[in-house]
Structures are given as structure tokens and as C-alpha cells.
Design a protein around this motif. Structure first.
Motif: not given
Length: 90
Positions: A18, A68, A71, A73-75
Motif C-alpha cells: 500500500y 481505490l 483495494g 487490503y480489500v481484494v
């Protein structure tokens, strides 16, 4: 204990990704702003130049594009959850 250690390691790796992606995106935006300023106002320099670039960076900080990047972290979290679900479903 092993699962918690793996989660911490994964979170640390995702945080490094990140930070690197965030720094890279910021540098691209700054470079684009500098080129745009040079094309539109070739003789501008000093405080005006810095004010223009800082205004553009402030706009970037509020942009959807910056959000965005989260993402990162999210994906992977969704991918691991989906894999765990399908493995345990069988």
C-alpha cells in the motif's frame, strides 16, 4: 497462534504494498502536474509553481483514485475469504 502470525505477516506485507503504490501514484500525479504547468505557463516558477502543485495534490488527496488504492487490503481479503469458503464447502 499460527493463524494470527500469518494474519499479521499478511497485513504487514499488504501495508508495504500500500505504501509503495501510494508513493508511486503520488509521484505520477506530481509529475503530471509539473508537466501540465510547464506546458500552460512555461515561465512560471517559485512560489506560484509550488502553490499550483500543492493545489493539485490537495485535489488528489480528496479523489476517488486515492481511495481505490485501499483495494490493496480489500481484494486479497476477499480472495482469501472466497477460497476458504469454497474449500470448506466441499
Amino acid at each position: 497462534m499460527g493463524f494470527a502470525r500469518a494474519l499479521l505477516l499478511g497485513f504487514g506485507i499488504l501495508t508495504v504494498f500500500y505504501v509503495l503504490i501510494s508513493l508511486y501514484a503520488r509521484s505520477l500525479v506530481r509529475e503530471r502536474l509539473e508537466k501540465q504547468l510547464q506546458a500552460e505557463h512555461p515561465g512560471l516558477g517559485g512560489a506560484e509553481r509550488n502553490a499550483y502543485i500543492e493545489a493539485g495534490m490537495a485535489t488528489y488527496r480528496r479523489s476517488l483514485r486515492r481511495k481505490l488504492i485501499l483495494g490493496v487490503y480489500v481484494v486479497p481479503l476477499l480472495a482469501v475469504a472466497a477460497i476458504a469458503y469454497f474449500i470448506n464447502r466441499q
